[in-house]
Design an enzyme around this catalytic site. Structure first.
Site, PDB file in Angstrom:
ATOM      1  CG  ASP A  85      -2.724  61.135  31.974  1.00 20.26           C
ATOM      2  OD1 ASP A  85      -3.263  61.392  33.065  1.00 20.26           O
ATOM      3  OD2 ASP A  85      -1.533  60.775  31.863  1.00 20.26           O
ATOM      4  CG  ASP A  96      -1.722  61.499  37.090  1.00 20.34           C
ATOM      5  OD1 ASP A  96      -2.311  61.361  36.007  1.00 20.34           O
ATOM      6  OD2 ASP A  96      -0.499  61.750  37.184  1.00 20.34           O
ATOM      7  CG  HIS A 156       4.244  61.286  39.030  1.00 17.29           C
ATOM      8  ND1 HIS A 156       3.198  61.975  39.565  1.00 17.29           N
ATOM      9  CD2 HIS A 156       3.792  60.785  37.839  1.00 17.29           C
ATOM     10  CE1 HIS A 156       2.162  61.919  38.729  1.00 17.29           C
ATOM     11  NE2 HIS A 156       2.491  61.193  37.674  1.00 17.29           N
ATOM     12  CG  HIS A 164       5.537  65.144  38.248  1.00 13.74           C
ATOM     13  ND1 HIS A 164       6.072  64.002  37.700  1.00 13.74           N
ATOM     14  CD2 HIS A 164       4.475  65.453  37.473  1.00 13.74           C
ATOM     15  CE1 HIS A 164       5.362  63.634  36.642  1.00 13.74           C
ATOM     16  NE2 HIS A 164       4.385  64.516  36.474  1.00 13.74           N
ATOM     17  CD  GLU A 188       2.450  58.700  34.376  1.00 15.52           C
ATOM     18  OE1 GLU A 188       1.833  58.931  33.324  1.00 15.52           O
ATOM     19  OE2 GLU A 188       2.742  59.596  35.188  1.00 15.52           O
ATOM     20  CD  GLU A 279      -0.921  58.484  35.488  1.00 15.06           C
ATOM     21  OE1 GLU A 279      -1.397  59.032  34.479  1.00 15.06           O
ATOM     22  OE2 GLU A 279      -0.100  59.014  36.260  1.00 15.06           O
TER      23      GLU A 279
HETATM   24 MN    MN Z   1      -1.393  61.105  34.127  1.00 17.51          MN
HETATM   25 MN    MN Z   2       1.081  60.822  36.064  1.00 11.71          MN
END
Ligand code: MN
Ligand code: MN
Length: 297
Positions: A85, A96, A156, A164, A188, A279
């Site tokens: 990630d 992200d 998010h 976030h 995700e 994600e």
């Molecule tokens: Mn992530």
């Molecule tokens: Mn994330």
């Protein structure tokens, strides 16, 4: 969203795509996780990106928020299921993104389930669509493979220097947000052959500066040094480049106690079963959404 902002989100996505491809190319049983994390982060910086958070390398029942610690000697095992990630930022605008990998083909179906959840979410998201509808699309895709979505992990909203930003996209039919044009969300889906609940586990590696203040010299030094992270998450591995461990261990305990640091513990599946993740970062646009990242095939 103005054009300049959009271009920065897309640039972050482009750098993140390359970082994930680099990670994918290097993944094989026996690779030391510490080296993998450091080389992927280096790759992001070489391309002119900033790190939005430490590269998360979470194996097997760990869903998220694990990253190699200073002196970590863990290597990828032949049967491990690893989530890679990555977070890239360009002037604070974040990509992200994550993919799952295993050398063991028996994990292929579980990996495909979270990817199918993500594909379903990308098809569903558009201005005017409710987050609950997207959660249902994710959940249906994952359960059609015979697995469970992780219910207490969510996609998010993203904002400048904020991973976030307050709104959530659940992996189950839940939530009350309605997407609008110009929103940016990281979506995700996590799939598991377990119960589908994660909880804090092991020693915390990842932190973010919080509101609390401390007068302890070591803590004040750590907070001052962390200004370069722009309020984004960092980890013990990064702190170990600037401080001896006795110094940052003390500061971390002190700051967590007074609210000067928020902690992000590794999250492990409650029943100890395997978890996969996929994600991407999506820019909500007229009639749909634009993924900023190309995930490895
Ligand atoms: Mn992530
Ligand atoms: Mn994330």
């Amino acid at each position: 969203m103005d054009e300049e902002t959009k271009q920065k989100y897309l640039e972050a996505g482009k750098i993140a795509s390359e970082a994930l491809a680099f990670a994918r190319k290097n993944l094989k049983p026996g690779i030391p996780l510490f080296e993998l994390a450091e080389s992927v982060e280096q790759r992001i910086i070489e391309q002119g990106g900033g790190l939005a958070f430490p590269v998360n390398l979470s194996a097997n029942n760990f869903a998220a928020h694990d990253t190699p610690f200073p002196g970590d000697t863990r290597v990828l095992g032949e049967h491990d299921l690893l989530k890679v990630d990555v977070g890239v930022q360009v002037d604070g605008y974040i990509a992200d993104c994550a993919f799952s990998y295993s050398h063991d083909s028996s994990h292929g179906k579980l990996i495909a389930a979270s990817k199918a959840g993500l594909d379903a979410a990308i098809l569903a998201i558009a201005p005017g669509v409710a987050s609950r509808t997207v959660g249902k699309a994710i959940s249906d895709a994952i359960t059609s493979f015979g697995f469970n979505p992780v219910v207490n992990l969510c996609g998010h909203s993203l904002d400048k220097y904020t991973v976030h930003a307050g709104e959530e996209v659940p992996n189950v039919p839940h939530g009350s947000y309605t997407f609008k044009e110009g929103d940016v969300f990281a979506v995700e889906p996590f799939a598991t052959d377990g119960e589908g609940v994660v909880r804090d586990h092991s020693e915390c590696q990842i932190f973010r500066i919080g509101e609390g203040k401390s007068r302890l010299a070591a803590s004040r030094q750590l907070v001052k040094n962390a200004e370069k992270y722009h309020g984004l998450p960092f980890c013990r591995r990064w702190l170990s480049r600037d401080f001896p461990s006795i110094h940052y261990d003390l500061a971390i305990s002190d700051l967590v106690r007074c609210g000067g640091l928020e902690d992000y513990y590794p999250l492990a599946e409650k029943s100890g079963k395997l978890v996969s993740q996929a994600e991407n970062t999506l820019i909500v646009s007229a009639g749909g959404c634009i993924p900023s990242v190309k995930l490895p095939g």
